[in-house]
Design a protein around this motif. Structure first.
Motif, PDB file in Angstrom:
ATOM      1  N   CYS A 122      34.624 -28.608   1.872  1.00 15.52           N
ATOM      2  CA  CYS A 122      33.873 -28.581   0.615  1.00 15.52           C
ATOM      3  C   CYS A 122      34.700 -29.250  -0.478  1.00 15.52           C
ATOM      4  CB  CYS A 122      33.478 -27.155   0.237  1.00 15.52           C
ATOM      5  SG  CYS A 122      34.828 -26.087  -0.273  1.00 15.52           S
ATOM      6  N   ASN A 125      34.563 -27.784  -6.454  1.00 18.25           N
ATOM      7  CA  ASN A 125      34.224 -28.162  -7.825  1.00 18.25           C
ATOM      8  C   ASN A 125      33.728 -26.967  -8.650  1.00 18.25           C
ATOM      9  OD1 ASN A 125      31.742 -27.739  -6.693  1.00 18.25           O
ATOM     10  ND2 ASN A 125      30.948 -29.796  -7.077  1.00 18.25           N
ATOM     11  N   GLY A 126      33.846 -25.754  -8.101  1.00 19.98           N
ATOM     12  CA  GLY A 126      33.427 -24.567  -8.831  1.00 19.98           C
ATOM     13  C   GLY A 126      31.950 -24.231  -8.683  1.00 19.98           C
ATOM     14  N   ARG A 127      31.200 -25.062  -7.941  1.00 19.79           N
ATOM     15  CA  ARG A 127      29.766 -24.817  -7.714  1.00 19.79           C
ATOM     16  C   ARG A 127      29.523 -24.622  -6.218  1.00 19.79           C
ATOM     17  NH1 ARG A 127      29.141 -29.894 -10.327  1.00 19.79           N
ATOM     18  NH2 ARG A 127      28.090 -30.534  -8.420  1.00 19.79           N
ATOM     19  N   CYS A 128      28.770 -23.613  -5.870  1.00 22.85           N
ATOM     20  CA  CYS A 128      28.398 -23.390  -4.474  1.00 22.85           C
ATOM     21  C   CYS A 128      27.161 -24.244  -4.180  1.00 22.85           C
ATOM     22  CB  CYS A 128      28.102 -21.914  -4.234  1.00 22.85           C
ATOM     23  SG  CYS A 128      27.783 -21.555  -2.487  1.00 22.85           S
ATOM     24  N   GLU A 129      27.379 -25.363  -3.504  1.00 22.08           N
ATOM     25  CA  GLU A 129      26.310 -26.332  -3.242  1.00 22.08           C
ATOM     26  C   GLU A 129      25.752 -26.131  -1.827  1.00 22.08           C
ATOM     27  OE1 GLU A 129      27.602 -30.199  -5.593  1.00 22.08           O
ATOM     28  OE2 GLU A 129      29.271 -29.309  -4.468  1.00 22.08           O
ATOM     29  N   GLU A 134      27.625 -25.959   1.915  1.00 22.43           N
ATOM     30  CA  GLU A 134      28.654 -25.022   1.473  1.00 22.43           C
ATOM     31  C   GLU A 134      28.107 -23.601   1.554  1.00 22.43           C
ATOM     32  OE1 GLU A 134      31.061 -27.887  -1.657  1.00 22.43           O
ATOM     33  OE2 GLU A 134      29.914 -26.213  -2.457  1.00 22.43           O
ATOM     34  N   ASP A 141      34.199 -21.998  -3.265  1.00 20.41           N
ATOM     35  CA  ASP A 141      33.272 -22.037  -4.401  1.00 20.41           C
ATOM     36  C   ASP A 141      32.145 -21.005  -4.255  1.00 20.41           C
ATOM     37  OD1 ASP A 141      34.683 -24.128  -5.498  1.00 20.41           O
ATOM     38  OD2 ASP A 141      33.261 -25.673  -4.892  1.00 20.41           O
ATOM     39  N   CYS A 142      31.950 -20.504  -3.047  1.00 18.75           N
ATOM     40  CA  CYS A 142      30.837 -19.583  -2.763  1.00 18.75           C
ATOM     41  C   CYS A 142      31.378 -18.180  -2.537  1.00 18.75           C
ATOM     42  CB  CYS A 142      30.083 -20.038  -1.520  1.00 18.75           C
ATOM     43  SG  CYS A 142      29.478 -21.732  -1.600  1.00 18.75           S
TER      44      CYS A 142
END
Length: 172
Positions: A122, A125-129, A134, A141-142
């Motif tokens: 992953c 970037n601090g976002r759970c995409e 992810e 991030d998640c």
């Protein structure tokens, strides 16, 4: 073998959407010039060389689609060795196998390289995409649901499973 084919990558652990360079080595060990056709199937988005990408529409009545691939035609002199390179960007987190490169000569002989396995990470970037794969098992991030305990990148299910015919903690 008359033709030796091998493949390598510059990074076996890229982040999602990070460029990966693939190098294909082809050597003519025969005593005569070989006319070769090279086919390389890929997953992701080709950055370079875009002009080598082919998309084939299957004949009418055929349901199966042929995935996009790279395509080269050239001749190779006796004892000559060349390197083909392409750069692609993986679009999903997780394991990715680049299938063997296929090489065919004018006599109908076929030659194949090794496959290459990548572990796409992953991008932190601090976002759970979730749309790129992810999740709490493969990306910091998640966050995991409370039914999972995550320590050092390993997540273990610690909750009850409803429907397993055992009345566990938290079920009624």
């Amino acid at each position: 073998a008359q033709i030796e084919v091998s493949k390598s990558v510059n990074n076996s652990f890229p982040k999602v959407e990070e460029a990966v360079k693939v190098t294909i080595s082809i050597e003519n060990n025969s005593s005569k010039t070989k006319y070769l056709r090279v086919i390389e199937f890929f997953e992701g988005e080709i950055i370079y060389p875009k002009e080598k990408v082919r998309n084939i529409t299957p004949p009418k009545g055929i349901i199966a689609a042929i995935p996009p691939h790279l395509f080269w035609n050239f001749s190779l002199e006796p004892k000559e060795k060349i390197f083909l390179e392409y750069i692609f960007v993986p679009k999903f987190v997780g394991p990715l196998t680049i299938q063997p490169t296929q090489v065919y000569d004018e006599e109908g002989n076929s030659y194949f390289s090794n496959s290459v396995r990548l572990e796409v990470k992953c991008n932190l970037n601090g976002r759970c995409e979730r749309e790129i794969g992810e999740n709490c098992l493969n990306c910091q991030d998640c966050s995991c649901p409370s039914s999972y305990e995550c320590v050092g990148g390993e997540c273990i299910f610690k909750g009850s499973i409803c429907g397993n015919k055992i009345c566990e903690e938290g079920e009624n």
